[in-house]
Every structure is written in structure tokens, then in C-alpha cells.
Design a protein around this motif. Structure first.
Motif, PDB file in Angstrom:
ATOM      1  N   VAL A 233      17.287 -12.342  11.082  1.00 13.85           N
ATOM      2  CA  VAL A 233      16.039 -12.608  11.800  1.00 13.85           C
ATOM      3  C   VAL A 233      15.038 -11.490  11.588  1.00 13.85           C
ATOM      4  CG1 VAL A 233      15.033 -12.860  14.096  1.00 13.85           C
ATOM      5  CG2 VAL A 233      17.149 -14.064  13.519  1.00 13.85           C
ATOM      6  N   GLN A 234      15.526 -10.252  11.505  1.00 11.76           N
ATOM      7  CA  GLN A 234      14.623  -9.116  11.420  1.00 11.76           C
ATOM      8  C   GLN A 234      14.089  -8.881  10.027  1.00 11.76           C
ATOM      9  OE1 GLN A 234      16.591  -5.693  13.014  1.00 11.76           O
ATOM     10  NE2 GLN A 234      16.104  -6.237  15.112  1.00 11.76           N
ATOM     11  N   LEU A 235      14.769  -9.383   8.990  1.00  9.55           N
ATOM     12  CA  LEU A 235      14.317  -9.123   7.631  1.00  9.55           C
ATOM     13  C   LEU A 235      12.900  -9.632   7.379  1.00  9.55           C
ATOM     14  CD1 LEU A 235      17.466  -9.638   5.382  1.00  9.55           C
ATOM     15  CD2 LEU A 235      16.166  -7.541   5.749  1.00  9.55           C
ATOM     16  N   PRO A 236      12.583 -10.894   7.746  1.00 10.17           N
ATOM     17  CA  PRO A 236      11.206 -11.329   7.506  1.00 10.17           C
ATOM     18  C   PRO A 236      10.196 -10.537   8.305  1.00 10.17           C
ATOM     19  CG  PRO A 236      12.664 -13.202   7.876  1.00 10.17           C
ATOM     20  CD  PRO A 236      13.422 -11.973   8.247  1.00 10.17           C
ATOM     21  N   ALA A 237      10.578 -10.114   9.526  1.00 11.57           N
ATOM     22  CA  ALA A 237       9.634  -9.378  10.359  1.00 11.57           C
ATOM     23  C   ALA A 237       9.353  -7.998   9.817  1.00 11.57           C
ATOM     24  CB  ALA A 237      10.160  -9.279  11.792  1.00 11.57           C
ATOM     25  N   SER A 238      10.323  -7.391   9.085  1.00 13.67           N
ATOM     26  CA  SER A 238      10.144  -6.038   8.594  1.00 13.67           C
ATOM     27  C   SER A 238       9.592  -5.993   7.184  1.00 13.67           C
ATOM     28  CB  SER A 238      11.486  -5.297   8.628  1.00 13.67           C
ATOM     29  OG  SER A 238      12.422  -5.940   7.783  1.00 13.67           O
ATOM     30  N   ALA A 239       9.283  -7.146   6.568  1.00 11.88           N
ATOM     31  CA  ALA A 239       8.738  -7.165   5.219  1.00 11.88           C
ATOM     32  C   ALA A 239       7.332  -6.576   5.230  1.00 11.88           C
ATOM     33  CB  ALA A 239       8.722  -8.589   4.682  1.00 11.88           C
ATOM     34  N   HIS A 240       6.981  -5.847   4.145  1.00 11.11           N
ATOM     35  CA  HIS A 240       5.690  -5.199   4.062  1.00 11.11           C
ATOM     36  C   HIS A 240       4.694  -6.137   3.381  1.00 11.11           C
ATOM     37  CE1 HIS A 240       8.021  -1.884   5.336  1.00 11.11           C
ATOM     38  NE2 HIS A 240       8.552  -1.631   4.166  1.00 11.11           N
ATOM     39  N   ALA A 241       3.423  -5.956   3.743  1.00  7.66           N
ATOM     40  CA  ALA A 241       2.373  -6.766   3.143  1.00  7.66           C
ATOM     41  C   ALA A 241       2.230  -6.415   1.669  1.00  7.66           C
ATOM     42  CB  ALA A 241       1.060  -6.529   3.879  1.00  7.66           C
ATOM     43  N   ALA A 242       2.006  -7.435   0.847  1.00  6.09           N
ATOM     44  CA  ALA A 242       1.815  -7.250  -0.587  1.00  6.09           C
ATOM     45  C   ALA A 242       0.628  -8.083  -1.036  1.00  6.09           C
ATOM     46  CB  ALA A 242       3.076  -7.663  -1.348  1.00  6.09           C
ATOM     47  N   LEU A 243      -0.111  -7.570  -2.007  1.00  6.20           N
ATOM     48  CA  LEU A 243      -1.252  -8.299  -2.545  1.00  6.20           C
ATOM     49  C   LEU A 243      -0.752  -9.496  -3.344  1.00  6.20           C
ATOM     50  CD1 LEU A 243      -4.381  -8.215  -2.888  1.00  6.20           C
ATOM     51  CD2 LEU A 243      -3.954  -7.082  -5.086  1.00  6.20           C
ATOM     52  N   ILE A 244      -1.187 -10.694  -2.988  1.00  7.89           N
ATOM     53  CA  ILE A 244      -0.735 -11.904  -3.676  1.00  7.89           C
ATOM     54  C   ILE A 244      -1.865 -12.579  -4.450  1.00  7.89           C
ATOM     55  CG2 ILE A 244       1.125 -12.350  -2.051  1.00  7.89           C
ATOM     56  CD1 ILE A 244      -0.650 -14.368  -0.633  1.00  7.89           C
ATOM     57  N   GLY A 245      -3.091 -12.093  -4.332  1.00  2.06           N
ATOM     58  CA  GLY A 245      -4.196 -12.687  -5.069  1.00  2.06           C
ATOM     59  C   GLY A 245      -5.488 -11.944  -4.802  1.00  2.06           C
ATOM     60  N   SER A 246      -6.420 -12.049  -5.742  1.00  2.00           N
ATOM     61  CA  SER A 246      -7.709 -11.385  -5.572  1.00  2.00           C
ATOM     62  C   SER A 246      -8.779 -12.142  -6.352  1.00  2.00           C
ATOM     63  CB  SER A 246      -7.644  -9.928  -6.065  1.00  2.00           C
ATOM     64  OG  SER A 246      -7.416  -9.891  -7.472  1.00  2.00           O
ATOM     65  N   ASP A 247     -10.005 -11.959  -5.917  1.00  2.00           N
ATOM     66  CA  ASP A 247     -11.165 -12.522  -6.597  1.00  2.00           C
ATOM     67  C   ASP A 247     -12.260 -11.457  -6.578  1.00  2.00           C
ATOM     68  OD1 ASP A 247     -13.006 -14.140  -7.819  1.00  2.00           O
ATOM     69  OD2 ASP A 247     -13.564 -15.206  -5.967  1.00  2.00           O
ATOM     70  N   PRO A 248     -12.577 -10.865  -7.721  1.00  2.00           N
ATOM     71  CA  PRO A 248     -12.090 -11.154  -9.066  1.00  2.00           C
ATOM     72  C   PRO A 248     -10.607 -10.813  -9.236  1.00  2.00           C
ATOM     73  CG  PRO A 248     -14.076  -9.790  -9.089  1.00  2.00           C
ATOM     74  CD  PRO A 248     -13.575  -9.780  -7.713  1.00  2.00           C
ATOM     75  N   ALA A 249      -9.986 -11.497 -10.204  1.00  2.00           N
ATOM     76  CA  ALA A 249      -8.599 -11.196 -10.514  1.00  2.00           C
ATOM     77  C   ALA A 249      -8.514  -9.879 -11.278  1.00  2.00           C
ATOM     78  CB  ALA A 249      -7.989 -12.330 -11.341  1.00  2.00           C
ATOM     79  N   ASN A 250      -7.367  -9.265 -11.225  1.00  2.00           N
ATOM     80  CA  ASN A 250      -7.168  -8.010 -11.940  1.00  2.00           C
ATOM     81  C   ASN A 250      -7.315  -8.242 -13.446  1.00  2.00           C
ATOM     82  OD1 ASN A 250      -6.537  -5.261 -12.190  1.00  2.00           O
ATOM     83  ND2 ASN A 250      -4.390  -5.738 -12.622  1.00  2.00           N
ATOM     84  N   GLY A 251      -8.211  -7.462 -14.065  1.00  2.00           N
ATOM     85  CA  GLY A 251      -8.458  -7.597 -15.493  1.00  2.00           C
ATOM     86  C   GLY A 251      -9.514  -8.623 -15.861  1.00  2.00           C
ATOM     87  N   ALA A 252     -10.170  -9.242 -14.869  1.00  2.00           N
ATOM     88  CA  ALA A 252     -11.159 -10.279 -15.154  1.00  2.00           C
ATOM     89  C   ALA A 252     -12.409  -9.673 -15.790  1.00  2.00           C
ATOM     90  CB  ALA A 252     -11.530 -11.012 -13.863  1.00  2.00           C
ATOM     91  N   VAL A 253     -13.068 -10.465 -16.657  1.00  2.00           N
ATOM     92  CA  VAL A 253     -14.342 -10.092 -17.270  1.00  2.00           C
ATOM     93  C   VAL A 253     -15.384 -11.109 -16.801  1.00  2.00           C
ATOM     94  CG1 VAL A 253     -15.606  -9.717 -19.408  1.00  2.00           C
ATOM     95  CG2 VAL A 253     -13.187  -9.086 -19.267  1.00  2.00           C
ATOM     96  N   LEU A 254     -16.403 -10.642 -16.088  1.00  2.00           N
ATOM     97  CA  LEU A 254     -17.397 -11.519 -15.469  1.00  2.00           C
ATOM     98  C   LEU A 254     -18.777 -11.222 -16.036  1.00  2.00           C
ATOM     99  CD1 LEU A 254     -16.224 -10.832 -11.805  1.00  2.00           C
ATOM    100  CD2 LEU A 254     -15.386 -12.649 -13.298  1.00  2.00           C
ATOM    101  N   GLU A 255     -19.610 -12.258 -16.088  1.00  2.00           N
ATOM    102  CA  GLU A 255     -21.004 -12.028 -16.469  1.00  2.00           C
ATOM    103  C   GLU A 255     -21.742 -11.298 -15.354  1.00  2.00           C
ATOM    104  OE1 GLU A 255     -23.064 -15.486 -17.676  1.00  2.00           O
ATOM    105  OE2 GLU A 255     -21.824 -15.825 -19.467  1.00  2.00           O
ATOM    106  N   GLN A 256     -21.525 -11.754 -14.143  1.00  2.00           N
ATOM    107  CA  GLN A 256     -22.128 -11.133 -12.975  1.00  2.00           C
ATOM    108  C   GLN A 256     -21.040 -10.916 -11.924  1.00  2.00           C
ATOM    109  OE1 GLN A 256     -25.294 -10.170 -12.737  1.00  2.00           O
ATOM    110  NE2 GLN A 256     -26.072 -11.136 -14.616  1.00  2.00           N
ATOM    111  N   ALA A 257     -21.180  -9.860 -11.165  1.00  2.00           N
ATOM    112  CA  ALA A 257     -20.228  -9.608 -10.092  1.00  2.00           C
ATOM    113  C   ALA A 257     -20.425 -10.625  -8.976  1.00  2.00           C
ATOM    114  CB  ALA A 257     -20.401  -8.198  -9.541  1.00  2.00           C
ATOM    115  N   PRO A 258     -19.362 -11.119  -8.347  1.00  2.00           N
ATOM    116  CA  PRO A 258     -19.511 -12.058  -7.224  1.00  2.00           C
ATOM    117  C   PRO A 258     -20.102 -11.339  -6.019  1.00  2.00           C
ATOM    118  CG  PRO A 258     -17.237 -11.370  -7.426  1.00  2.00           C
ATOM    119  CD  PRO A 258     -17.949 -10.797  -8.612  1.00  2.00           C
ATOM    120  N   PRO A 259     -20.732 -12.078  -5.130  1.00  2.00           N
ATOM    121  CA  PRO A 259     -21.303 -11.426  -3.935  1.00  2.00           C
ATOM    122  C   PRO A 259     -20.241 -10.882  -2.982  1.00  2.00           C
ATOM    123  CG  PRO A 259     -21.498 -13.810  -3.769  1.00  2.00           C
ATOM    124  CD  PRO A 259     -21.022 -13.524  -5.150  1.00  2.00           C
TER     125      PRO A 259
END
Length: 215
Positions: free
Chosen positions: A53-79
Motif C-alpha cells: 500500500v505504501q509503495l505507490p504513496a512513496s513514489a517520487h514525481a517524474a517528468l512524463i511529458g513537456s511542450d516543447p518536447a526535449n530536443g524540439a526545433v520550433l519556428e517560434q516559441a510557444p506562448p
């Protein structure tokens, strides 16, 4: 002439009685040991359930997604740049910083935090590479940090002025270590000690009762 025989018979009877009492004590001790073994087994099962029961509660937050994505090449930066984490975050201890390819820091507005998502407004960015650095504290109190890199291929005509933003005052120091969760260990010691005390008390009570009967 028959008195020694009477004495021998009486002694033999007492010897047989003592042997019977000792046998009963041995049987009771055996039963107590079996009961203690079963109790210990149930204790182990209970501890495994608590740990599950305690294992899920003690899990640490991890980055699962981002916008822009890591390594992305954009014409313009998003707002707005979005960082999504696996667990809820403490809004009081969220820090986001943006640096350009020269290492100069780009001023940012305060981010918005909703559960496990950070929404960071971005200014207009000139052509070049950028690194978005974050440092957050998950609900269990563990600090998590990382970076997301992206590039702007066109961008605005002139870069925004770069000024150093003041250091955050409400972010706890990054020790690099996870705070140990002693709840499960303390619970294990209490349950194990309680089982041991119950078994010892049961054995002691049986032995004292049997010895009292043999007198």
C-alpha cells in the motif's frame, strides 16, 4: 519389613507423575511454538500488505511529458511551456528558469501549477537554443530537478533583454538525497515486537501453570 517397598512404590508414583507433568509442559510448549509461528507468518503477510500500500504513496514525481518536447526545433516559441509530472506537486516549491545558448537567463513570469502540471508563460524568443530548467518538490517531500532543451529556428527579430532574476526564497535546499520513510520500518518493529511478547507470555504462563500443578 514391607516399609522400603512402600517407599519405593511411592517414589515411583511421584516419578511417573513428574514425567507426566514434564510431558504435558513439553506438549504445551510445542503448541505455543506452533501458535507463535502462525502469528509470525500472519505478521509477515500483514507487513507485505502494508508495504504494497505504501509503495505507490512513496513514489517520487517524474517528468512524463513537456511542450516543447526535449530536443524540439520550433519556428517560434510557444506562448506557454507545459511540464507534466507523474504525481501532484507542491506549488510552493516550484522553480522554472530559462537560459539561452550563451547561458544568459531569460526573465520569466511566475508559473501556474495544477496538480502535476506546470504551465510556464514564455516571452518572445529570438533564434537560438534554449534550456528550460525546473526544480519541483513532489507530494512526499522529495526534490526533483531536470532540464528540457529546445531550439527556435526563426524567432523574433531581436532578443529580449536579459536580466538575472532573483533567487527563489521558498525553495528548500537540494540535498540530493531522498528523505527516508521510517513509517514502514517503525510499524514492522512494533508488530514484530508485539508478536514476540505475546509468544513469550504464552509460553511463560503455561510453564508456570504446569510447575504449580506438579508441586
Amino acid at each position: 519389613m514391607f516399609q522400603p517397598a512402600s517407599i519405593d512404590k511411592g517414589e515411583a508414583s511421584r516419578h511417573v507423575a513428574r514425567r507426566g507433568v514434564h510431558d504435558e509442559i513439553a506438549k504445551d510448549i510445542g503448541r505455543s511454538v506452533r501458535i507463535g509461528t502462525r502469528a509470525a507468518f500472519l505478521c509477515v503477510v500483514a507487513l507485505l500488505g502494508v508495504a504494497a500500500v505504501q509503495l505507490p504513496a512513496s513514489a517520487h514525481a517524474a517528468l512524463i511529458g513537456s511542450d516543447p518536447a526535449n530536443g524540439a526545433v520550433l519556428e517560434q516559441a510557444p506562448p506557454v511551456s507545459t511540464l507534466r509530472f507523474s504525481d501532484p506537486l507542491d506549488p510552493r516549491f516550484v522553480t522554472v528558469a530559462l537560459t539561452d545558448q550563451t547561458g544568459a537567463q531569460v526573465p520569466l513570469a511566475r508559473p501556474t501549477v495544477e496538480n502535476g502540471t506546470i504551465m510556464q508563460p514564455l516571452p518572445g524568443l529570438a533564434k537560438g537554443g534554449y534550456t528550460l530548467a525546473y526544480r519541483v518538490v513532489s507530494a512526499d517531500g522529495h526534490p526533483v530537478s531536470g532540464t528540457v532543451g529546445f531550439s527556435v529556428s526563426v524567432g523574433i527579430s531581436s532578443p529580449p533583454p536579459t536580466t538575472a532574476s532573483p533567487p527563489p526564497t521558498n525553495v528548500p535546499p537540494n540535498s540530493g538525497h531522498t528523505r527516508p520513510d521510517s513509517t514502514g520500518n517503525a510499524l514492522a518493529w512494533w508488530i514484530g515486537g508485539g508478536v514476540l511478547i505475546v509468544v513469550l507470555l504464552a509460553i511463560g504462563a503455561i510453564v508456570i501453570r504446569r510447575l504449580g500443578r506438579s508441586r
